[in-house]
Write a protein that holds these residues in place. Structure first.
Motif, short mmCIF file in Angstrom:
data_model
loop_
_atom_site.label_atom_id
_atom_site.label_comp_id
_atom_site.label_asym_id
_atom_site.label_seq_id
_atom_site.Cartn_x
_atom_site.Cartn_y
_atom_site.Cartn_z
N PHE A 57 -11.75 -1.54 1.53
CA PHE A 57 -11.61 -0.78 2.77
C PHE A 57 -10.45 -1.28 3.63
O PHE A 57 -10.04 -0.61 4.57
CB PHE A 57 -12.91 -0.79 3.58
CG PHE A 57 -13.34 -2.16 4.04
CD1 PHE A 57 -12.74 -2.79 5.12
CD2 PHE A 57 -14.38 -2.82 3.40
CE1 PHE A 57 -13.14 -4.04 5.55
CE2 PHE A 57 -14.80 -4.07 3.82
CZ PHE A 57 -14.17 -4.68 4.89
N ALA A 58 -9.91 -2.48 3.33
CA ALA A 58 -8.82 -3.05 4.11
C ALA A 58 -7.45 -2.65 3.57
O ALA A 58 -6.43 -3.09 4.10
CB ALA A 58 -8.92 -4.57 4.15
N ARG A 59 -7.42 -1.80 2.55
CA ARG A 59 -6.13 -1.37 1.99
C ARG A 59 -5.30 -0.67 3.07
O ARG A 59 -5.76 0.20 3.78
CB ARG A 59 -6.38 -0.39 0.84
CG ARG A 59 -5.12 0.24 0.28
CD ARG A 59 -5.45 1.40 -0.65
NE ARG A 59 -4.24 2.10 -1.05
CZ ARG A 59 -3.65 3.06 -0.33
NH1 ARG A 59 -4.18 3.42 0.82
NH2 ARG A 59 -2.54 3.64 -0.75
N ALA B 47 0.85 -1.18 0.00
CA ALA B 47 0.00 0.00 0.00
C ALA B 47 0.89 1.24 0.00
O ALA B 47 1.80 1.35 0.83
CB ALA B 47 -0.92 0.02 1.22
N VAL B 48 0.65 2.14 -0.95
CA VAL B 48 1.41 3.39 -1.02
C VAL B 48 0.91 4.34 0.06
O VAL B 48 -0.28 4.66 0.11
CB VAL B 48 1.28 4.03 -2.41
CG1 VAL B 48 2.03 5.36 -2.46
CG2 VAL B 48 1.82 3.09 -3.50
N GLN B 49 1.81 4.78 0.93
CA GLN B 49 1.44 5.64 2.05
C GLN B 49 1.67 7.12 1.74
O GLN B 49 0.89 7.97 2.16
CB GLN B 49 2.25 5.26 3.30
CG GLN B 49 2.12 3.81 3.70
CD GLN B 49 0.77 3.47 4.31
OE1 GLN B 49 0.20 4.29 5.00
NE2 GLN B 49 0.26 2.30 4.02
N ARG B 50 2.75 7.42 1.01
CA ARG B 50 3.08 8.81 0.69
C ARG B 50 3.70 8.88 -0.71
O ARG B 50 4.38 7.94 -1.15
CB ARG B 50 4.08 9.40 1.69
CG ARG B 50 3.47 9.93 2.96
CD ARG B 50 4.52 10.53 3.87
NE ARG B 50 3.92 11.13 5.06
CZ ARG B 50 4.61 11.64 6.07
NH1 ARG B 50 5.94 11.63 6.04
NH2 ARG B 50 3.99 12.17 7.10
N ASP C 295 -6.37 4.82 7.54
CA ASP C 295 -6.70 3.47 7.10
C ASP C 295 -7.40 2.68 8.20
O ASP C 295 -8.36 1.94 7.96
CB ASP C 295 -5.44 2.74 6.66
CG ASP C 295 -4.86 3.29 5.36
OD1 ASP C 295 -5.64 3.90 4.59
OD2 ASP C 295 -3.66 3.11 5.10
N VAL C 296 -6.92 2.83 9.44
CA VAL C 296 -7.53 2.11 10.57
C VAL C 296 -8.96 2.59 10.81
O VAL C 296 -9.87 1.78 11.03
CB VAL C 296 -6.67 2.28 11.83
CG1 VAL C 296 -7.41 1.77 13.06
CG2 VAL C 296 -5.34 1.56 11.67
#
Length: 567
Positions: free
Chosen positions: A327-329, A246-249, A365-366
């Motif tokens: 939604f779990a990404r 998953a790309v965060q930034r 995400d959480v």
């Protein structure tokens, strides 16, 4: 020594806490994984101190703590208890009922055979089926019997003594049955059977999408060779979906861009990704070199949270299904707990209402995942004490009405009513998480403290009577209690095994279900060790929740039945 005994008599609170201390020391002693545990250890310590000092522990103290325990245990298993009442759980429900009913019938049969009184019968039930919590409901029933006060005291003292005599084999017998006798009767090898069941379950789950967060990490890379004509966030995440990337930034020059699935990644961009560690070795070949000298870029906020499953998006789904959901990404699973048991973090593990997922990811995400799965325990330091007091008060009022049949008071009783209110309260909290917050650590504390203090008080009170019983009946009486306890321990799993084979349950699920129905956590631990797998835990939780509630209620039932027989 006499001075110390006088001190304990004048300060019974000291005797109470010393019982807890020495009880935990006794409970820590294990031989090959088998021991008395803290509850029975505290009972034994209380009996010994009671013989020595004869302290007077107020009844109000004991019963107040027991009511806290009943409400807490009902609250904690409420979602599982009502969630188990569905079609696909019927075999496990039936197994729990069969084992509990057989345990009750065997206890009564052995008590009639050996001419045990109501108190000894109660201890035979609680020790043989390793559910000391039933001492509370049973002693409460004894106190309601229309008999003289001195006889009530004798019966109430005989119960914990019989429990202490039979509890040790209660654990050992179930462990031996599930790891040696049961597999031989079914002609199976536990390791091979567990591997076959895991392989069968794995056929229904996609390992490339499982939510598990084992070996999860966050790293930064410089995009220098995107490879595709247009490399977007989505295509990169799809390419490494097996590692749950998953790309965060995304940082372009000195500006952080908003991460969206269609955002194109350009040469020179700095990206921060979260993924399983095994994926990182391939990232360099597909994107570019790792960035290790930009701590500000890597300072992506991470949080962990406990999510209680209440919504359809989580209930009934496997970890593979949940991992594949949009939604779990970006979230990763640290643990999955059902009641007090940890479940396997495998693709085929099915999530049920009331399960608790411990997940980690960015706060956004959480929050997104929690909104779809259930509700987040936000304040683990806050417990709704008014809700607890109100539930116990309602239970007391519901338990007051009684109907007398053949001279025996019949009704829910205070203990049964409080347990029932706790069950409904826990279920309601899972359905409508806007009131009655009792975080899991608080539930565990209330249950453990409530039962331990009650058991310590029972031991201190029954200690002097234990010596009287020894002088009055002799060692032979205690030997007959132990022998009867062996039968009570071994007959229910034997009948349960026959029933489960009749309805064609999987052998590993049978053994896990019997461990739960007999409320014997050490037996599940032994199954894990011998089979080399935790798959039996899937069949443990439903029978445990049902068995614990039913056997706890059996405490009052067995007293009423034996009083009617002996009348």
């Amino acid at each position: 020594m006499e001075t110390f005994a006088d001190l304990l008599r004048s300060h019974p609170e000291l005797a109470l806490f010393l019982s807890v201390i020495f009880g935990h020391l006794i409970g820590r002693f294990h031989f090959k994984g088998v021991g008395f545990g803290n509850v029975v250890g505290t009972l034994l310590a209380g009996i010994i101190i009671g013989i020595f000092a004869k302290p007077l522990v107020p009844d109000l103290l004991r019963w107040s703590f027991f009511y806290l325990f009943l409400f807490a245990i009902g609250y904690s298993v409420g979602p599982q208890f009502f969630g188990s009442l569905k079609r696909n759980s019927l075999p496990q429900v039936a197994l729990a009922v069969v084992v509990a009913a057989t345990g009750l019938a065997t206890t009564i049969a052995m008590s009639v055979l050996f001419d045990f009184d109501e108190g000894t019968t109660l201890g035979l039930l609680t020790g043989g089926l390793t559910t000391s919590a039933a001492l509370g409901t049973g002693i409460s029933a004894i106190n309601s019997l229309p008999i003289p006060a001195d006889l009530k005291a004798t019966l109430a003292a005989n119960a914990p003594l019989a429990d202490a005599i039979t509890y040790g084999f209660g654990d050992v017998g179930v462990i031996l049955f599930l790891t040696v006798v049961g597999p031989r009767l079914m002609r199976i090898d536990l390791k091979s059977e567990a591997e076959a069941l895991e392989a069968k379950l794995a056929a229904f789950g996609r390992d490339d999408q499982v939510l598990s967060g084992r070996f999860f990490g966050v790293r930064a890379y410089r995009v220098v060779k995107p490879g595709d004509a247009v490399l977007t966030v989505r295509t990169l995440e799809d390419r490494f979906s097996s590692g749950r990337l998953a790309v965060q930034r995304v940082k372009r020059e000195d500006k952080l861009l908003q991460v969206q699935s269609q955002l194109a990644l350009h040469p020179g961009d700095a990206i921060v990704i979260a993924a399983r560690i095994g994926v990182f070795s391939d990232i360099v070949d597909h994107i570019g070199p790792e960035i290790t000298d930009d701590p500000e870029l890597l300072s992506v906020p991470q949080t962990s949270a406990s999510i209680v499953v209440t919504r359809r998006a989580g209930h009934g789904k496997s970890l593979a299904d949940l991992g594949a959901a949009t939604f779990a990404r970006g979230i990763y699973l640290e643990s999955l707990r059902r009641g007090h048991e940890l479940l396997p973090r495998e693709a085929w593990t099915v999530i049920e209402r009331g399960d608790v997922l411990r997940i980690v990811g960015t706060p956004e995400d959480v929050e997104r995942a929690a909104a779809h799965i259930g509700f987040m325990e936000r304040d683990l330091d806050k417990t709704d004490l008014a809700f607890i007091a109100g539930g116990i008060s309602l239970g007391i009022l519901m338990g007051l009405p009684k109907l007398v049949l053949y001279g025996v008071p019949v009704g829910l009783g205070l203990a049964g009513a409080i347990l029932l209110v706790g069950l409904v309260a826990g279920w309601a909290r899972g359905r409508y998480p806007v009131f009655g917050a009792i975080p899991q650590p608080a539930q565990r504390l209330l249950a453990d403290l409530g039962l331990i203090v009650f058991i310590a008080g029972i031991g201190l009170t029954s200690g002097p009577h234990a010596m009287e019983a020894l002088h009055r009946h002799g060692v032979g009486h205690f030997a007959s209690i132990f022998l009867a306890g062996m039968v009570v321990t071994l007959v229910p799993p034997l009948v349960g095994l026959a029933f489960a084979r009749l309805v064609k349950m999987n052998p590993i699920m049978i053994l896990g279900g019997i461990a739960g129905a007999q409320t014997c956590p050490p037996a599940l631990t032994a199954l894990r060790e011998v089979s080399g797998s935790n798959v039996a835990a899937l069949a443990y939780t439903v029978p445990y929740a049902l068995g614990y509630i039913i056997i706890t209620m059996w405490g009052a039932v067995v007293v009423a039945i034996m009083h009617a027989i002996r009348a």
